[in-house]
Design a protein around this motif. Structure first.
Motif: not given
Length: 422
Positions: A179-188
């Motif tokens: 889940r944290v990996m997906f949250f990192i995906g908000a950076l773009p």
């Protein structure tokens, strides 16, 4: 080659550089958000107490919804412009990436990945139209290779983050590792500020407005060029089977068949991504001299001799070399695609035509991961090795045959709304 690349970049104006950077990063960060899932399939399966094959349905729903995004965002780009549509698109795929990380059940994860697929499906066509309508005709092959490899850069970023960050994530609940990996995906989403402040609208779109050309899209416009469109869909089906067939399950293959730990999966994948990046730029540049079709044929057929070292060896360093060589050829062929598709596409529908053909190809190959895992389970006791090997052998020949039979339009002007023959 390096000096030529530097010269071509320096020859661009500031608006051309800004447009290309924005489109490259948009595609790279879109791919980053997509490939995060491929590295977390095993972890998601464990967290939801299901099988890897079941979780691959998320890949299917992302791919199957991408044509919808190509049509929606393509229509928006024809009507409202490439630049604002690209900003809305980037915000959309970031929102659905975070939503994926918040999914309470596997069913909700599939829903959010389908919505993510709509957003992902719009980025390539809109970004490629903005880039190639802004860039000069000279050196288009190089910029095509570099732009397409934004996809590989996104995969490289996902592999790097997975290898460096994932092993150190030990949270529970909504902070569990995947889940944290997906949250990192908000950076773009930060990229939107760059586009708003630095990027100008494409000259072709502005020209259409100045000439009172109605910038909208109808399915009838696509139907008018149906033979070309259907050929491009078929070509892109082979291409997407080539890339997804060698990439989507490769992290799982390294974990299951090779027994590699997450950190090793990360760096072995990174080596393959570097090969892909170099292959795309190399063959994209060579296509200026050899032509688009010939370059695609050569790159795709050269993938076949790489099968053994890529799939059947076991020592990590040798596997990494195999991954480098395989992706050099796969993405070497792919590096020519943005220029080739845009050159073959009528100007009146350029924001929709190539992107929709690309994403319909994704739709037709969207069961690829599910099909590969099912074959491995039924005939090879779950071993993906022979399945991946046969995928390359069959699809590489298909790409070469279709590309060789197609039309060449290298150097086609894309700076105005004047149409080209279909």
């Amino acid at each position: 080659m390096a000096s030529g690349i530097v010269h071509q970049w320096r020859a661009l104006t500031s608006p051309q550089k800004n447009a290309f950077i924005a489109c490259f990063l948009g595609w790279a960060l879109d791919a980053f958000d997509f490939f995060i899932l491929t590295y977390c399939i095993t972890a998601i399966a464990g967290d939801f107490h299901t099988t890897v094959e079941t979780v691959t349905e998320a890949l299917f729903w992302t791919l199957v919804m991408r044509p919808v995004g190509a049509l929606i965002f393509g229509a928006m780009a024809e009507k409202f412009g490439r630049r604002p549509t690209l900003m809305i698109n980037i915000i959309s795929f970031c929102v659905f990436e975070v939503a994926s990380g918040l999914a309470p059940t596997l069913g909700w994860l599939l829903v959010f990945r389908a919505l993510f697929g709509i957003a992902m499906g719009g980025e390539w066509g809109v970004g490629a139209a903005l880039a190639f309508e802004t860039l000069p005709e000279k050196g288009r092959g190089f910029f095509s290779g570099l732009l397409q490899e934004g996809y590989v850069v996104g995969n490289l970023l996902a592999a790097t983050v997975y290898g460096l960050v994932f092993p150190h994530l030990h949270g529970t609940g909504m902070l569990v590792n995947w889940r944290v990996m997906f949250f990192i995906g908000a950076l773009p989403s930060i990229l939107v500020f760059y586009i708003r402040s630095k990027v100008e609208e494409s000259p072709a779109y502005r020209s259409g407005q100045a000439k009172a050309v109605k910038p909208t899209i109808h399915l009838g416009d696509i139907a008018h060029y149906l033979p070309t469109f259907l050929f491009l869909v078929l070509l892109m089906t082979a291409f997407t089977s080539f890339s997804h067939g060698t990439q989507d399950l490769y992290p799982t293959f390294l974990q299951k068949a090779k027994g590699f730990a997450p950190a090793r999966v990360g760096w072995v994948s990174d080596v393959g991504h570097i090969g892909a990046l170099l292959g795309g730029i190399t063959f994209g540049t060579l296509s200026e001299r050899w032509g688009r079709r010939r370059s695609i044929v050569i790159a795709s057929l050269l993938a076949i001799p790489m099968i053994y070292i890529w799939a059947f060896t076991r020592e990590a360093m040798i596997v990494a070399v195999g991954g480098f060589l395989m992706q050099f050829m796969v993405q070497g062929a792919w590096g020519i695609v943005p220029a080739h598709l845009n050159e073959l596409s009528p100007a009146a529908v350029r924001a929709t035509f190539p992107g929709l053909a690309y994403q319909l190809g994704n739709l037709l190959s969207s069961r690829n991961a599910k099909f590969q895992t099912a074959l491995a389970r039924k005939y090879f006791h779950g071993d993906l090795t022979p399945v991946l090997a046969w995928t390359v052998a069959i699809v590489a020949v298909a790409v070469a045959l279709l590309a060789g039979l197609g039309r060449e339009a290298k150097g086609q002007s894309m700076s105005s709304v004047e149409d080209i023959p279909a």
